[in-house]
Write a protein that holds these residues in place. Structure first.
Motif, PDB file in Angstrom:
ATOM      1  N   ASN A 234      92.828  39.418 -35.542  1.00 35.49           N
ATOM      2  CA  ASN A 234      92.477  38.021 -35.774  1.00 35.49           C
ATOM      3  C   ASN A 234      93.750  37.261 -36.148  1.00 35.49           C
ATOM      4  N   ASP A 266      88.585  33.554 -31.468  1.00 42.28           N
ATOM      5  CA  ASP A 266      88.210  34.825 -30.842  1.00 42.28           C
ATOM      6  C   ASP A 266      88.076  34.548 -29.347  1.00 42.28           C
ATOM      7  N   TRP A 267      89.145  34.832 -28.622  1.00 43.34           N
ATOM      8  CA  TRP A 267      89.187  34.442 -27.207  1.00 43.34           C
ATOM      9  C   TRP A 267      88.154  35.165 -26.375  1.00 43.34           C
ATOM     10  N   PRO A 363      95.606  34.278 -31.237  1.00 47.71           N
ATOM     11  CA  PRO A 363      94.391  33.771 -31.891  1.00 47.71           C
ATOM     12  C   PRO A 363      94.679  32.555 -32.764  1.00 47.71           C
ATOM     13  N   ASN A 876      98.901  38.550 -28.412  1.00 45.62           N
ATOM     14  CA  ASN A 876      98.018  39.230 -29.360  1.00 45.62           C
ATOM     15  C   ASN A 876      97.976  40.722 -29.026  1.00 45.62           C
TER      16      ASN A 876
END
Lengths: 993, 475
Positions: A234, A266-267, A363, A876
């Motif tokens: 996250n 939160d993709w 994120p 990420n």
């Protein structure tokens, strides 16, 4: 003794059965039923029993009493030994089949209600591996029969009602299918140069003679969702690891302020949707004395779990089947299939796909940020996936008409001549629009100056003409002989036309057509291609049985193909099969729990011709384009394309199969065992690596296709099935199948290995084909934990040649060849994508009006390469990185995070995972309404059901879906952020009236 | 019967039945020119191999083959060195395809075509001999399958003799002026022949050819006449201009992808050399490779106009224009320097995706300034005429805003060498100038002579030749 009469009917439909056999037990006194199902049998002893049998039904024995009229209802038996199996240019009873076949019938398909006919083979039959090419709607499946023995197209030949079908299984309505038979061994030699990947024979439903018109309506609606999300960092965790990675390299931390970061975006939640699916199917079947018919239509509409309507698939099908006896000896049969499919698709594969972006986006960036210019640098490939979805505009339509016209003339006793023409014609149209959009500086998706529309139109046509003569006779009640001689002419041709232009008005998809686009000169392009491929085949087959228990067949096919040069244009494909029904021998004990044993074997040679066309000719298809110095416009010339090989010939697969079939406990338990050994030689390798001096690295060039190697596949297959009525109300059916594959490359000529696949960006090819190894094994570095301190680093050979000197916290690579240097020669076999074994389980119960079915399948021992992490400093990361090395003793498996040079991202076993899995594919619960209730509303049958597809997958694999597969023999098992197969909850109704 | 399957492919041309018209020759010639575009790899890798630049990129392992060349730790397993071998041989083979069919028919203007083809073949061969030393040669046509195990690597002298012979024939066949802008002409062939002679230290012959080019009057240094401005030399406006003796044409009108970099009609080197994540005026962003070193920047005197034409100081530029950018590779040996190769970084333009691969900047393969400096070097080293040599050097210096030098002899030679570096910075010549003059080990960190005078034959090629070709010494 007396005469008796009777009527034989179908116990389910109550239709009379024409041609059922009635024999007085243990005598030769018998007769057959007429068109009305009636029979008369004379000289029947008072104490005798009669045996009534009919192909496709369970035989029954009836004691003769005082009565003279016997109404006899036969139960249909799809699994019966008398079941007819299509074997290519003919049929054979299942009892007498001497090859290795698997069959999936309409009952299984009804129980599974698959969206795609290929799914009906998934886990239901041994030796057949089915993996979907992706979870996006409309994805085709990769079907592999008994492993991979080619590095060309390894998909099996599909024969639909006798003709070569080229639409892919996804364009066939599963509910039209009566049965799917798979020829797995040398029996497929009757298909010569096209059969070495195995043959799938699909028979569609037709009407039956003397059948009252029957309407069937099937529908289901459902919702789909992703079956998995990958655990990512996250925003707070991301910022922490990011800063740590910069600090570790002695660089300035990019994020100063952690407050307010929270969990961030939160993709995955952003891109995954719950998407609907819906299907309707209506069929009408029936027949009179001389004509039977079937018509059906279906509609499937499915949206994607990523991008919803931007990845929509719809399929409309219509089919017509007509069967007519014109005279006693002449009959015709027509089937037509129409399929219209429409597909919108997102970039769903590899670097730059929507899911790849969802996994790699920071994120800390909000979902509304379309232009990443002032955001943290995520490299040129990673963009906001939501923006990407919004800017995706495309549409692909395929209209396909396929069909067959068949006629059969029984011109003399025991002789018939069949002629048939099958055809496919398809029109595929594509429209793509790329709007002007700025995703942020340097992004590879950017179109800053001008939008682009591109259109494509492809027309593919083919026909197959078969003419074959069959002679069948029985001598002295002992010798049964069938001879077949025939020929096939096949031709496919087609063309493609493409155009593109810039300058679409208003940057809108609604105006995306060449007619409106303003681009001219170099901003307007057109292109086309055409092809013409032909094959001419002659073949013959002898089937002979002695005493109906010693079975023998032999076949030979001669093929000539345009794909091969004059030097090797013709090939011969022989095979023999034999069987022995042991249980029919006199010495075999009676009243045994064994009902049936057959031992069978087959051996033969089959070919594969799936190479590009005209590889024996050197064609000037290379790219030759150079700008004019005057105005920069492109000048086109000609150049040599792929290098030719005048001596090219087909691949030859020598296939051996030894099997045994058992039926036990009054046919309740069915057991099949097979051992197979397939040696494919003269493996065609296209674009074989050759020295650069031949110019094959020029634009549009490639290496020649040569017959370069041999591959061996061997293994065993086991199938169990169990059917029993435990009580009047409780019925059970269960099945289990297991297949093993051992794949070894046994020979390569002209080169030491052939490479393929892709890992990361700019890294060497990760997959290889090499003698002694499985085809497409993973070739990379072996790791041995993490360097804990500088002493350990110093004690180990330098890793500088891998890209950087190691530091504590970096991965330690094994000096595999022990030469004291760690370099590219230390790469070894670090796994392969071929499973050791696969198995499928299915279990069904019915209790009173309820039925319950479940299917599961599993793959064990296959490896997968995790290749959806972009090796870029700021993207990420997966949350396993939280367990990174941060100092001596902290981790021996996950390396430190750092932006300093490191060799931690090169292709090694760190990225190879065990891809074994067990998937519960289908669980369904149905309820069948009582006939007496539904008959009031004129229904014959009504079933409602609830079903979950892809319910759960047991696996250790960390990616979206362990069934990830690219299909390429060299380069399989590499997961680029595979679009997961959705979980589908659906509710359906099947009605018959 | 089997006649059914005896068909010719629809709408296609078979190589066996080609070369029946002038148009066929013209079309095949375009095919040969096409591969020139792939020689972007020679330029950027030549620059990275030298002491001018760091490899750069996203990270210290981005395009690992270049990173290794930068550190001089490259081995025979290096896909980028292999690209070099493959692409140049591809160009060679396309030229040879025409040569082997050159006697098929006769037509007016064939000499010119054959002349251009011979030049192109010599160009590719010269690149190959520079990088790899002895190479297999086949003057009468294409290599045929199987010849990789029978045709030896010819000694460098034989390769050079072959190149010279091609160029001499080309000079006989070619018109003095190009038939069309961008095409090879006789002066280009003379300039290349002069260079080939210089590499072999045949100074008299070199000076002859180069003087012929200079005396033709067809060229002058850009910025010295009319309203020309020297600062525009590497801008679009000066492409195919008065200083261009041989220029490789690129365009951005067609898209390209990473799957086939050699297929791009754009200059891949330019996108790769651009500033990472750049937003601002004049330039476009790129991948941040080929980063001039501080020491290269400092090699210019502050009044040398060439410094700011050759090297972009990104910090100054950003401060001046509010441009923003990202830093990729930060490794001290191969990473960020704050400088970019300004001659060949992307300018704002309308090019097709992937814009990183389709930059339209032409590569000035042989510039008149280079011809002057090569002539000067030949005249000086051959003890032919120091006065003339000095005149040539001073022309180049004056254009850069520098005053005349008066030196001669070895002092003059040192000046010539230095001018070559400053004048040709970022153009891919430095490494080979250092090697051919025996100064590479002195200037390039990690360079070991004689091993690094040549690059290794790709390991794959050694395997394909089944031992017919042996590896270069030291690898």
């Amino acid at each position: 003794q007396k005469s008796i009469t009777g009527t034989v009917t179908d116990a389910v439909s109550q239709e009379p059965l024409l041609g059922a056999t009635i024999v007085v037990e243990n005598t030769t006194n018998g007769t057959t039923t007429d068109f009305d199902g009636k029979f008369t049998l004379n000289n029947v002893p008072d104490t005798a029993a009669i045996v009534v049998s009919y192909v496709g039904y369970k035989s029954t024995t009836i004691p003769i009493g005082l009565a003279t009229n016997y109404p006899i209802a036969l139960e249909p038996d799809v699994e019966s030994l008398e079941d007819i199996v299509v074997i290519g240019y003919g049929r054979e009873s299942r009892r007498n089949i001497t090859g290795a076949i698997s069959k999936v019938d309409s009952e299984s398909i009804e129980r599974l209600e698959p969206q795609n006919a290929a799914q009906a083979l998934q886990g239901t039959a041994s030796g057949i591996n089915v993996t979907q090419q992706g979870g996006s709607p409309g994805s085709e499946s990769n079907i592999r029969i008994r492993g991979i023995a080619t590095n060309l197209d390894a998909s099996p030949l599909i024969i639909l009602d006798g003709f070569e079908y080229r639409g892919g299984l996804n364009s066939i309505n599963p509910q039209d299918i009566e049965s799917i038979t798979v020829l797995k061994d040398a029996q497929a030699a009757i298909y010569g140069s096209t059969g070495s990947n195995g043959v799938i024979l699909i028979t569609t439903k037709s009407g039956k003679r003397n059948q009252e018109t029957e309407f069937n309506y099937q529908t289901y609606v459902g919702v789909q969702q992703t079956s998995r999300k990958i655990p990512l960092l996250n925003a707070t965790e991301y910022a922490l690891l990011l800063n740590e990675s910069y600090t570790n390299a002695g660089q300035v931390s990019p994020i100063d302020n952690f407050s307010g970061l929270g969990k961030g975006t939160d993709w995955q939640n952003e891109v995954f949707d719950t998407a609907p699916i819906m299907n309707h199917n209506l069929s009408i079947r029936g027949g009179s004395e001389n004509i039977s018919y079937s018509i059906s239509g279906s509609l499937l509409d499915q949206e994607g779990i990523v991008g919803s309507e931007k990845s929509e698939f719809s399929r409309k099908t219509a089919s017509l089947s007509l069967d007519a006896s014109i005279t006693e000896i002449f009959s015709i049969n027509t089937k037509l299939f129409y399929a219209a499919s429409k597909n919108k698709s997102l970039n769903d594969f590899g670097l730059g796909s929507v899911l790849f972006n969802a996994l790699n986006m920071a994120p800390t960036i909000g979902p509304e940020v379309d232009n990443l210019t002032n955001e943290i640098d995520l490299g040129n490939e990673v963009v906001n996936p939501l923006t990407q979805i919004r800017n995706t505009f495309n549409d692909s339509k395929t209209n396909r008409l396929s069909g067959t016209f068949q006629s059969k003339l029984e011109y003399a006793k025991n002789l018939d001549l069949q002629g048939r023409i099958g055809f496919n014609t398809a029109l595929t149209q594509n429209r793509d629009f790329f709007p002007v959009f700025d995703y942020g500086t340097g992004k590879v998706f950017n179109r800053l100056e001008d939008n682009l529309v591109s259109l494509g139109k492809i027309n593919d046509n083919d026909y197959t003409f078969d003419l074959f003569n069959t002679y069948q006779n029985n001598f002295n009640d002992r010798h049964n002989l069938t001879l077949m001689l025939g020929m096939t002419v096949f031709q496919t041709k087609g063309e493609g036309l493409f155009g593109s232009a810039t300058g679409v008005p208003s940057n809108l998809y609604t105006f995306a057509d060449l007619s409106l686009a303003t681009g001219s000169g170099d901003n307007r392009n057109a292109n086309s291609y055409a092809y013409d491929v032909r094959r001419l085949s002659y073949f013959g087959r002898v089937q002979y049985s002695l005493d109906n228990r010693y079975l023998f067949s032999a076949m030979l096919r001669r093929d000539a193909s345009t794909r091969f040069g004059p030097n090797n244009r013709v090939g011969y494909f022989p095979s023999v099969t034999a069987g022995w029904i042991v249980s029919d021998e006199n010495f075999f004990p009676e009243n045994n729990f064994i009902d049936f044993i057959k031992i069978r074997a087959s051996y033969g040679i089959i070919g594969n011709d799936r190479i590009g066309d005209f590889r024996y000719l050197s064609l000037l298809t290379g790219e030759a384009t150079y700008p004019s110095g005057v105005d920069g416009s492109l000048i086109n010339g000609v150049a040599i394309g792929p290098l030719s090989n005048p001596n090219i010939k087909w691949e030859e697969a020598k296939k051996l199969d030894v099997g045994v079939d058992f039926r036990l406990f009054k046919n309740k338990l069915n057991f099949v065992f097979d051992y197979y050994l397939n040696d494919t030689k003269d493996l065609l390798v296209s674009n074989i690596p050759i020295s650069g001096i031949f110019g094959t690295y020029a634009p549009g060039g490639s290496g020649p296709t040569i017959n370069a190697g041999s591959v061996r596949n061997q293994g065993i297959e086991i199938e169990f099935s169990y059917n029993d009525n435990l009580s009047e109300n409780l019925k059970i059916n269960a099945g289990f199948n297991l297949s093993t594959i051992q794949n070894t490359v046994t020979e390569i000529n002209g080169t030491d290995f052939i490479e393929g696949g892709q890992f990361g960006v700019g890294q060497p090819a990760p997959s290889r084909m090499e003698v002694g190894k499985p085809i497409g094994y993973f070739y990379g570095y072996q790791t041995n934990g993490i360097f804990q301190n500088i002493a350990e680093v110093n004690a180990h050979p330098s890793q500088i040649l891998l890209g950087a000197e190691a530091q504590p916290g970096d991965i330690r690579y094994v000096d595999a060849n022990g030469d004291g240097v760690i370099d590219s020669n230390d790469r070894v076999n670090i796994g392969d994508p071929i499973p050791d074994f696969t198995f499928g389980i299915n279990l069904g119960f019915s209790y009173k009006n309820f039925d319950f079915n479940t299917y599961a399948f599993a793959s064990v021992g296959n490896d997968i390469v995790r290749n959806y992490e972009r090796a870029q400093d700021n993207v990420n990361k997966l949350n396993y990185r939280l367990d990174r090395w941060t100092g001596e003793g902290t981790s021996n498996s996950v390396p430190r995070v750092t932006t300093a040079p490191s060799a931690n991202n090169i292709f090694s076993d760190f990225f190879v995972e065990d891809g074994s899995f067990l998937r519960i594919q289908t669980v369904s619960l149905g309820y069948n309404f009582q006939e007496n209730i539904i008959s009031k509303i004129k229904l014959k049958k009504l079933r409602v059901y609830a079903k979950v597809d892809n319910l759960y997958t047991f696996t250790e694999y960390s990616g979206f879906d362990p069934t990830a597969s690219t299909g390429a023999p060299i380069g399989a098992g590499i997961d680029f952020g595979f679009y997961p197969i959705p979980r589908i909850y659906s509710f359906g109704v099947n009605a018959q009236f | 019967s089997d006649d059914f399957v005896d068909v010719t492919p629809p709408y296609s041309i078979n190589s066996e039945t080609f070369f029946n018209s002038e148009e066929d020759f013209q079309n095949a010639l375009i095919g040969s020119y096409d591969v020139l575009q792939a020689t972007y790899v020679n330029v950027i890798m030549g620059e990275i191999a030298s002491d001018n630049v760091n490899a750069g990129g996203e990270s210290p392992t981005d395009v690992i083959g270049w990173q290794q060349v930068d550190r001089m730790i490259h081995t025979p397993v290096n896909s980028n060195i292999r690209d070099l071998w493959n692409f140049n041989f591809a160009g060679l083979q396309r030229a040879a395809f025409i040569i082997e069919n050159k006697d098929n028919i006769e037509f007016e203007g064939k000499d010119q075509i054959i002349g251009e083809v011979l030049f192109l073949r010599a160009y590719f061969n010269f690149e190959l001999v520079k990088w790899f030393g002895p190479i297999p040669i086949k003057p009468d046509g294409k290599f045929e399958l199987g010849e990789e195990v029978t045709t030896p690597r010819s000694p460098v002298e034989e390769v050079y003799a072959y190149i010279e012979s091609d160029l001499i024939q080309a000079i006989e066949n070619l018109a003095i002026n190009s038939v069309e802008i961008g095409r090879v002409n006789q002066m280009a062939a003379r300039a290349l022949l002069g260079k080939v002679y210089l590499y072999q230290e045949k100074f008299d012959l070199a000076a002859d050819q180069l003087n012929t080019v200079i005396n033709s009057g067809n060229y002058h240094l850009y910025g010295t006449q009319g309203d020309e401005n020297y600062a525009d030399l590497f801008e679009f406006i000066a492409e195919n201009g008065p200083e261009s003796v041989f220029e490789i044409q690129y365009t951005g009108v067609e898209g390209a992808g990473f799957g086939c970099l050699q297929c791009s009609e754009g200059n891949v080197m330019v996108g790769f050399s651009g500033v990472r994540g750049y937003t601002g005026p004049v330039y476009e962003s790129g991948f941040g490779f080929c980063l001039p070193r501080q020491e290269a920047y400092d090699a210019y005197t502050s009044n040398d106009l060439r410094r700011d034409v050759s090297i972009l100081d990104i910090e100054d530029w950003a401060a001046e224009t509010n441009a923003t950018y990202n830093i990729g590779n930060q490794d001290p040996v191969t990473g960020h320097t704050g400088y970019y190769n300004r001659k060949y970084i992307p300018r704002n333009n309308d090019n097709q995706p992937d814009p990183n691969l389709t930059q339209p900047n032409n590569y000035r393969a042989i510039r008149y300034a280079d011809v002057l400096l090569m002539a000067a070097e030949s005249l000086n080293r051959g003890n032919i005429n120091d006065n003339l040599a000095r005149t040539y050097v001073n022309q180049v210096r004056n254009r850069a805003g520098l005053s005349d030098v008066q030196d001669s002899g070895s002092q003059l030679l040192d000046i010539i060498y230095n001018e070559r570096r400053l004048e040709l910075m970022g153009e891919g010549h430095r490494f080979f100038d250092l090697v051919r003059t025996g100064r590479a080990q002195q200037f390039i960190d990690g360079f070991t002579a004689p091993k690094n005078n040549l690059f290794p034959i790709p390991e794959e090629e050694i395997q394909f030749s089944q031992g017919n070709w042996t590896q270069n010494p030291g690898y």
